[in-house]
Design a protein around this motif. Structure first.
Motif, PDB file in Angstrom:
ATOM      1  N   TRP A  48      28.732  39.401  16.017  1.00 38.22           N
ATOM      2  CA  TRP A  48      29.798  38.394  15.985  1.00 38.22           C
ATOM      3  C   TRP A  48      30.151  38.012  14.555  1.00 38.22           C
ATOM      4  O   TRP A  48      31.308  37.668  14.272  1.00 38.22           O
ATOM      5  N   GLU A  49      29.184  38.082  13.646  1.00 36.67           N
ATOM      6  CA  GLU A  49      29.484  37.879  12.225  1.00 36.67           C
ATOM      7  C   GLU A  49      30.522  38.906  11.760  1.00 36.67           C
ATOM      8  O   GLU A  49      31.487  38.570  11.061  1.00 36.67           O
ATOM      9  N   ILE A  50      30.323  40.143  12.161  1.00 37.17           N
ATOM     10  CA  ILE A  50      31.241  41.218  11.766  1.00 37.17           C
ATOM     11  C   ILE A  50      32.606  41.028  12.424  1.00 37.17           C
ATOM     12  O   ILE A  50      33.655  41.156  11.776  1.00 37.17           O
ATOM     13  N   ILE A  51      32.602  40.694  13.722  1.00 40.85           N
ATOM     14  CA  ILE A  51      33.864  40.546  14.462  1.00 40.85           C
ATOM     15  C   ILE A  51      34.677  39.356  13.951  1.00 40.85           C
ATOM     16  O   ILE A  51      35.865  39.477  13.636  1.00 40.85           O
ATOM     17  N   VAL A  52      34.025  38.191  13.870  1.00 38.82           N
ATOM     18  CA  VAL A  52      34.726  36.986  13.424  1.00 38.82           C
ATOM     19  C   VAL A  52      35.132  37.116  11.956  1.00 38.82           C
ATOM     20  O   VAL A  52      36.244  36.737  11.566  1.00 38.82           O
ATOM     21  N   VAL A  88      27.628  43.608   5.902  1.00 39.81           N
ATOM     22  CA  VAL A  88      26.271  43.520   5.333  1.00 39.81           C
ATOM     23  C   VAL A  88      25.575  42.258   5.820  1.00 39.81           C
ATOM     24  O   VAL A  88      24.383  42.284   6.164  1.00 39.81           O
ATOM     25  N   THR A  89      26.301  41.151   5.870  1.00 35.37           N
ATOM     26  CA  THR A  89      25.706  39.897   6.343  1.00 35.37           C
ATOM     27  C   THR A  89      25.307  40.004   7.811  1.00 35.37           C
ATOM     28  O   THR A  89      24.224  39.548   8.210  1.00 35.37           O
ATOM     29  N   GLY A  90      26.172  40.602   8.631  1.00 37.76           N
ATOM     30  CA  GLY A  90      25.868  40.758  10.054  1.00 37.76           C
ATOM     31  C   GLY A  90      24.635  41.602  10.292  1.00 37.76           C
ATOM     32  O   GLY A  90      23.755  41.245  11.096  1.00 37.76           O
ATOM     33  N   ILE A  91      24.549  42.721   9.581  1.00 41.98           N
ATOM     34  CA  ILE A  91      23.369  43.583   9.712  1.00 41.98           C
ATOM     35  C   ILE A  91      22.127  42.842   9.222  1.00 41.98           C
ATOM     36  O   ILE A  91      21.048  42.928   9.825  1.00 41.98           O
ATOM     37  N   GLY A  92      22.276  42.085   8.125  1.00 42.73           N
ATOM     38  CA  GLY A  92      21.141  41.332   7.583  1.00 42.73           C
ATOM     39  C   GLY A  92      20.639  40.275   8.550  1.00 42.73           C
ATOM     40  O   GLY A  92      19.426  40.110   8.732  1.00 42.73           O
ATOM     41  N   ILE A  93      21.556  39.550   9.194  1.00 46.98           N
ATOM     42  CA  ILE A  93      21.161  38.517  10.167  1.00 46.98           C
ATOM     43  C   ILE A  93      20.392  39.127  11.324  1.00 46.98           C
ATOM     44  O   ILE A  93      19.317  38.640  11.708  1.00 46.98           O
ATOM     45  N   ASP A  94      20.920  40.199  11.889  1.00 45.32           N
ATOM     46  CA  ASP A  94      20.242  40.837  13.023  1.00 45.32           C
ATOM     47  C   ASP A  94      18.882  41.390  12.625  1.00 45.32           C
ATOM     48  O   ASP A  94      17.914  41.322  13.398  1.00 45.32           O
ATOM     49  N   THR A  95      18.792  41.923  11.416  1.00 46.70           N
ATOM     50  CA  THR A  95      17.515  42.480  10.940  1.00 46.70           C
ATOM     51  C   THR A  95      16.480  41.379  10.755  1.00 46.70           C
ATOM     52  O   THR A  95      15.334  41.503  11.211  1.00 46.70           O
ATOM     53  N   TRP A  96      16.867  40.283  10.112  1.00 46.06           N
ATOM     54  CA  TRP A  96      15.933  39.180   9.909  1.00 46.06           C
ATOM     55  C   TRP A  96      15.510  38.552  11.234  1.00 46.06           C
ATOM     56  O   TRP A  96      14.331  38.223  11.425  1.00 46.06           O
ATOM     57  N   LEU A  97      16.461  38.371  12.150  1.00 44.38           N
ATOM     58  CA  LEU A  97      16.117  37.787  13.447  1.00 44.38           C
ATOM     59  C   LEU A  97      15.175  38.702  14.220  1.00 44.38           C
ATOM     60  O   LEU A  97      14.291  38.225  14.940  1.00 44.38           O
ATOM     61  N   TRP A  98      15.361  40.003  14.069  1.00 41.47           N
ATOM     62  CA  TRP A  98      14.466  40.966  14.730  1.00 41.47           C
ATOM     63  C   TRP A  98      13.062  40.898  14.118  1.00 41.47           C
ATOM     64  O   TRP A  98      12.065  40.932  14.836  1.00 41.47           O
ATOM     65  N   LEU A  99      12.996  40.765  12.797  1.00 44.36           N
ATOM     66  CA  LEU A  99      11.696  40.705  12.117  1.00 44.36           C
ATOM     67  C   LEU A  99      10.986  39.378  12.359  1.00 44.36           C
ATOM     68  O   LEU A  99       9.759  39.336  12.512  1.00 44.36           O
ATOM     69  N   LEU A 100      11.740  38.279  12.392  1.00 40.63           N
ATOM     70  CA  LEU A 100      11.144  36.949  12.505  1.00 40.63           C
ATOM     71  C   LEU A 100      11.014  36.454  13.936  1.00 40.63           C
ATOM     72  O   LEU A 100      10.176  35.592  14.218  1.00 40.63           O
ATOM     73  N   GLY A 101      11.858  36.983  14.817  1.00 37.89           N
ATOM     74  CA  GLY A 101      11.965  36.423  16.164  1.00 37.89           C
ATOM     75  C   GLY A 101      10.707  36.499  17.000  1.00 37.89           C
ATOM     76  O   GLY A 101      10.482  35.649  17.874  1.00 37.89           O
TER      77      GLY A 101
END
Length: 212
Positions: A55-59, A85-98
Motif C-alpha cells: 500500500w505504500e507503493i500504491i498510495v 524502496v520504502t514499501g519493500i523496507g517496511i515489509d522486510t522490517w515487519l517480517w523480521l520484527l513481527g
C-alpha cells in the motif's frame, strides 16, 4: 568522479530510507498509532488485504500522479523509487520484527513509539541530505504551499489531517503515537541534521546545536 558522487548519494539515500522504514515498522508494532500517512496504509491493509508495504507503493504512486496533475508537469519517476524502496523496507522490517517484537505491556508499546519516532526522524534527516530522490508527500506539501501561499508547516499539518480523516474511515492505525509523530518528528529532524552533515560531509556542528 560523477559516478562516485551519484553512488555515494544513492548509498546515503538508501541508508536513510532503510532507517525510516525501521521507524515506521516500530510505530506499527507499538499498536499505539502510526504517522498520519502510515496510519492510512495500515487501514488499507486491514480493509483490503495485501501488505502494508504494498500500500505504500500504491498510495505513493497515486500521490506522485496527483502531484503531476496539480503542478501540471510530468510525474517524477524518482519519487516512485522512494515509495518502492520504502514499501519493500517496511515489509522486510515487519517480517523480521513481527515474530518476536510483540509488546505485551503499555510500557513496551510506549518504548516502541519513542524508538519509532526517533528512527523516523533520523532516517528522514539522512535521506534528505542525499538529494537523490524526492518523497511524494514532501512534494505534495511544496505544491500546496506554492498554490495557496501557506507556510510549509501549515501545508504539512493540513495534509496530515486529511490523511488521518481518511485513515479513520478505513480503520487506520490512529492513536497517541500518531499525534506524537506529527508533533515531534520535525524537531528530531532539525536536531539531528547538523550531526548528519558532520558524518557525511565533515561539516562542523553549529555552536547553537552543539550546546543543546
Amino acid at each position: 568522479m560523477y559516478v562516485r558522487k551519484i553512488g555515494k548519494s544513492f548509498l546515503v539515500y538508501f541508508i536513510g530510507i532503510l532507517i525510516l522504514a525501521l521507524g515506521i515498522s516500530l510505530m506499527i508494532q507499538s499498536q499505539l498509532g502510526a504517522s498520519p500517512y502510515d496510519a492510512l496504509l495500515v487501514g488499507l491493509y486491514r480493509t483490503f488485504g495485501l501488505t502494508i508495504g504494498s500500500w505504500e507503493i500504491i498510495v505513493g504512486s497515486a500521490v506522485v500522479l496527483l502531484n503531476a496533475v496539480a503542478s501540471k508537469s510530468r510525474p517524477e519517476l524518482l519519487a516512485l523509487l522512494t515509495s518502492l524502496v520504502t514499501g519493500i523496507g517496511i515489509d522486510t522490517w515487519l517480517w523480521l520484527l513481527g515474530e518476536w517484537l510483540i509488546p505485551d505491556h503499555l510500557l513496551e508499546r510506549a518504548l516502541l513509539v519513542i524508538l519509532g519516532i526517533l528512527f523516523t526522524g533520523i532516517g528522514i534527516a539522512i535521506y534528505l541530505e542525499s538529494s537523490f530522490a524526492p518523497n511524494p508527500m514532501d512534494r505534495s506539501m511544496v505544491i500546496l504551499t506554492d498554490k495557496t501561499g501557506w507556510s510549509f508547516s501549515r501545508s504539512r499539518a493540513i495534509i496530515s489531517i486529511v490523511f488521518v480523516v481518511i485513515a479513520f474511515f478505513f480503520n487506520g492505525d490512529i492513536g497517541i503515537g500518531t499525534l506524537l509523530n506529527a508533533l515531534i518528528t520535525g524537531f528530531i529532524i532539525q536536531w539531528i541534521r547538523p550531526y548528519v552533515l558532520v558524518i557525511l560531509y565533515k561539516h562542523p556542528v553549529p555552536k547553537a546545536n552543539a550546546s543543546q
